[in-house]
Design an enzyme around this catalytic site. Structure first.
Site, mmCIF file in Angstrom:
data_model
loop_
_atom_site.group_PDB
_atom_site.id
_atom_site.type_symbol
_atom_site.label_atom_id
_atom_site.label_comp_id
_atom_site.label_asym_id
_atom_site.label_seq_id
_atom_site.Cartn_x
_atom_site.Cartn_y
_atom_site.Cartn_z
ATOM 1 N N ARG A 157 7.203 72.769 33.529
ATOM 2 C CA ARG A 157 6.080 72.439 33.141
ATOM 3 C C ARG A 157 6.011 72.984 31.815
ATOM 4 N NH1 ARG A 157 6.181 67.359 34.867
ATOM 5 N NH2 ARG A 157 6.092 67.452 37.228
ATOM 6 N N ASN A 199 7.336 78.450 42.259
ATOM 7 C CA ASN A 199 8.497 78.007 43.089
ATOM 8 C C ASN A 199 9.512 79.180 43.208
ATOM 9 O OD1 ASN A 199 7.274 75.135 43.257
ATOM 10 N ND2 ASN A 199 7.333 74.693 41.901
ATOM 11 N N GLU A 231 3.977 71.505 49.141
ATOM 12 C CA GLU A 231 5.182 71.051 47.857
ATOM 13 C C GLU A 231 6.991 71.361 48.652
ATOM 14 O OE1 GLU A 231 2.966 70.071 43.735
ATOM 15 O OE2 GLU A 231 3.959 71.864 43.705
ATOM 16 N N ARG A 272 -2.311 81.622 46.139
ATOM 17 C CA ARG A 272 -2.080 80.636 46.194
ATOM 18 C C ARG A 272 -3.014 79.455 47.008
ATOM 19 N NH1 ARG A 272 0.809 76.717 43.323
ATOM 20 N NH2 ARG A 272 -0.493 76.526 41.031
ATOM 21 N N ARG A 312 -6.127 64.685 49.372
ATOM 22 C CA ARG A 312 -5.647 65.724 48.464
ATOM 23 C C ARG A 312 -7.020 66.247 47.913
ATOM 24 N NH1 ARG A 312 -1.589 65.394 43.994
ATOM 25 N NH2 ARG A 312 -1.318 67.489 43.479
ATOM 26 N N LYS A 343 -6.980 76.416 42.003
ATOM 27 C CA LYS A 343 -7.306 75.931 40.397
ATOM 28 C C LYS A 343 -8.205 75.623 40.536
ATOM 29 C CE LYS A 343 -2.133 74.403 40.751
ATOM 30 N NZ LYS A 343 -1.729 72.757 40.655
ATOM 31 N N ASP A 390 -5.429 68.547 40.761
ATOM 32 C CA ASP A 390 -3.829 69.090 40.110
ATOM 33 C C ASP A 390 -4.011 70.026 38.637
ATOM 34 O OD1 ASP A 390 -1.581 70.831 39.659
ATOM 35 O OD2 ASP A 390 -0.538 69.407 40.397
ATOM 36 N N GLU A 437 -7.741 79.737 39.091
ATOM 37 C CA GLU A 437 -6.639 79.307 37.931
ATOM 38 C C GLU A 437 -6.717 78.199 37.323
ATOM 39 O OE1 GLU A 437 -2.528 79.912 40.497
ATOM 40 O OE2 GLU A 437 -1.724 77.937 38.991
ATOM 41 N N GLU A 440 0.544 70.259 31.163
ATOM 42 C CA GLU A 440 1.112 69.564 31.807
ATOM 43 C C GLU A 440 0.509 68.032 32.075
ATOM 44 O OE1 GLU A 440 1.986 68.667 36.699
ATOM 45 O OE2 GLU A 440 1.740 70.844 35.965
ATOM 46 N N TRP A 497 4.877 58.384 47.342
ATOM 47 C CA TRP A 497 3.878 59.058 46.555
ATOM 48 C C TRP A 497 3.438 57.542 45.579
ATOM 49 C CZ3 TRP A 497 2.145 63.983 45.598
ATOM 50 C CH2 TRP A 497 1.172 63.552 44.020
#
Length: 568
Positions: free
Chosen positions: A36, A78, A159, A192, A204, A228, A233, A255, A261, A408
């Protein structure tokens, strides 16, 4: 003060940062790519570290120190376990050596399964004595190489990332294991709160709160839980995350995302200072009126002795660091707000513009006008009235409200039908409004009181619903999408006033990207409205600029270029 032409008469300034840890969270991969990231590749040249220390590392440290940033996480959330191998730790120590004179500590993202992947163990269970011993020995090794190591950032059980829940343990169990290893050296853990498993039956928006609220007070004293800014997101607009004001016994680190992104990548001029300020000045009512997110973060310093904020940067190998010249303003704004979360985004924008371009009012005025309108402009032509997560599934750029597959679907985020659009997150819906304190809860829960900018976030609304403007919901959506495109064109006109007043290279750079932004704004407007129109069956007024292409066209190609009509 010198750069902004302010008086130095009787100069006496004494400032202390309002937050203790002010950290960049790089999403840089060990192969040189940036997840990203839209300003080129990672600036860390791992192959040549630790021996060869590029001048850019020093420039980076100076830039961050100049705005009060005092920590940087080198690798992606990640994570790869090998970043904790000895050979890679030696490389990281080279960067720590460069940053140390500028007061910047190095942190690393720790992959929870590292004891299995690189430690030779058959488990990463935080209750296992051998696993705990492995982490203690690894931390001891890190501090032998980097004596001022800051600590770990962890993404776990989200994720697809491994985590303590794989072993029937809680987030607190996992975080506290790492905290125990770091505590003797003064290290900290950022754990996180961005957790979801993409279970279609679960909203979500409520996931993070539901997982972490029951753990309030169960984390070690050197652990931050890091949500966040909003509960989904990094969308162009989100209500503040309900964990702020919801976990009084656990210090939280907010965050933000500096890289764009979901805000047009580095191709769109979007000043994020206004977004940051909107979140920080949101009132949680945790302790009555005035308990803003900013105050909640600052109060952890008194109640827990630590406080923090983090930002995912937009830094890369592009010559101007951030891809878009105005992306530098977002890096700058994050640092200023990390130092003092109550600073005005307008004040920050003016300081940046004066130091970047000129102190001439004929230059400053148009630059500030563009900056201060730019975020709302982006919201207008992409996801107005509380719409969210309808961007392209793969790239996160451009519209794709029609994305629908078994894993999704964008339909979970807009719930569009023949008669209405929006997600019911009230007490009679998914219950997301119940995660806030009153009067915020009541405000969001009541469609008559809910701020218009969050309407479709919290409510399912009929197409013919009468808005405060007197327009129906359908006409209000049209108004915002067209207004967004018109505003990009206004930004172009305003920027053109600077022709001849700033250097040709930077003028042309921004002018060409504003043309690009106009094209993409039209792509968003036409693609979304044609898709919505398939359901509403209502017209786009004939006096407006009509879409040049069919909905099939926008569904078929993932970018807004007319391939000579071949997909019409």
């Amino acid at each position: 003060l010198i750069q902004t032409n302010q008086s130095l008469d009787k100069l006496y300034i004494q400032e202390n940062p309002k937050l203790k840890y002010r950290v960049l969270n790089h999403w840089d991969n060990l192969n040189g790519t940036v997840e990203r990231g839209y300003a080129g590749y990672s600036i860390w040249n791992w192959e040549r570290l630790p021996s060869y220390k590029e001048q850019r590392y020093t420039d980076y440290a100076r830039a961050n120190a100049s705005i009060g940033i005092n920590g940087t996480v080198l690798n992606n959330v990640n994570a790869q376990a090998k970043s904790l191998r000895t050979d890679w730790l030696v490389k990281a120590s080279g960067l720590a050596d460069v940053f140390r004179p500028y007061g910047i500590k190095v942190y690393l993202t720790a992959k929870f399964s590292a004891p299995k992947e690189i430690g030779g163990l058959n488990t990463a269970d935080p209750k296992d004595p051998q696993v705990r011993k492995w982490w203690k020995e690894k931390v001891k090794e890190i501090y032998s190489l980097i004596p001022d190591f800051g600590g770990f950032l962890v993404k776990a059980n989200s994720e697809g990332q491994p985590g303590p829940q794989d072993y029937g343990c809680s987030h607190a169990d996992g975080a506290n294991m790492l905290a125990e290893a770091l505590e003797p050296y003064g290290g900290i853990v950022f754990w996180r709160a961005f957790v979801y498993q993409n279970e279609r039956h679960v909203d979500r928006v409520i996931n993070g709160y539901n997982e972490f609220k029951p753990l309030d007070g169960k984390f070690a004293k050197n652990v931050f839980v890091q949500p966040k800014n909003g509960p989904i997101d990094f969308q162009p607009r989100e209500p503040f995350h309900p964990l702020f004001g919801g976990m009084p016994d656990t210090p939280l680190s907010l965050e933000f995302q500096i890289t764009q992104e979901n805000l047009g990548h580095a191709g769109h001029l979007v000043y994020l200072g206004t977004l940051f300020e909107e979140t920080l000045q949101s009132d949680t009512y945790e302790n009555g009126k005035g308990s803003t997110v900013s105050k909640v973060l600052q109060n952890y310093g008194e109640s827990h002795g630590i406080s923090a904020i983090a930002g995912v940067p937009n830094i890369g190998t592009d010559l101007n660091w951030t891809g878009h010249l105005f992306g530098q303003a977002n890096w700058y704004a994050f640092g200023r707000l990390a130092w003092n979360p109550d600073t005005s985004s307008g004040e920050i924008a003016e300081d940046w513009a004066r130091m970047t371009f000129s102190n001439d009012k004929s230059v400053i005025s148009p630059v500030l006008k563009i900056m201060m309108m730019s975020r709302e402009t982006y919201v207008n032509y992409t996801m107005p009235l509380g719409l969210n997560h309808i961007m392209n599934y793969d790239t996160h750029n451009g519209p794709e409200p029609w994305h629908d597959d078994p894993v999704w679907t964008a339909f979970d985020y807009h719930k569009i039908t023949r008669d209405s659009i929006g997600v019911n997150r009230t007490a009679k819906g998914t219950g997301a409004t119940g995660q806030y304190h009153n009067p915020v809860r009541e405000m969001f829960d009541d469609i008559r009181k809910c701020p218009q900018e969050y309407l479709l976030w919290f409510h399912r609304v009929p197409w013919n619903y009468k808005m405060a403007s007197g327009r129906t919901l359908w006409d209000e959506l049209i108004y915002h999408y067209y207004k967004g495109v018109d505003e990009v064109r206004q930004m172009q006109t305003i920027w053109n006033e600077l022709d001849g007043k700033i250097d040709r290279e930077r003028f042309n750079h921004v002018a060409s990207l504003l043309k690009y932004q106009e094209q993409e704004a039209i792509w968003w407007r036409d693609g979304c409205l044609l898709f919505f129109q398939d359901y509403s069956r209502l017209p786009i007024p004939a006096n407006l600029e009509q879409p040049k292409h069919s909905l099939k066209y926008y569904k078929t190609i993932p970018f807004p270029h007319d391939w000579k009509g071949r997909y019409e």
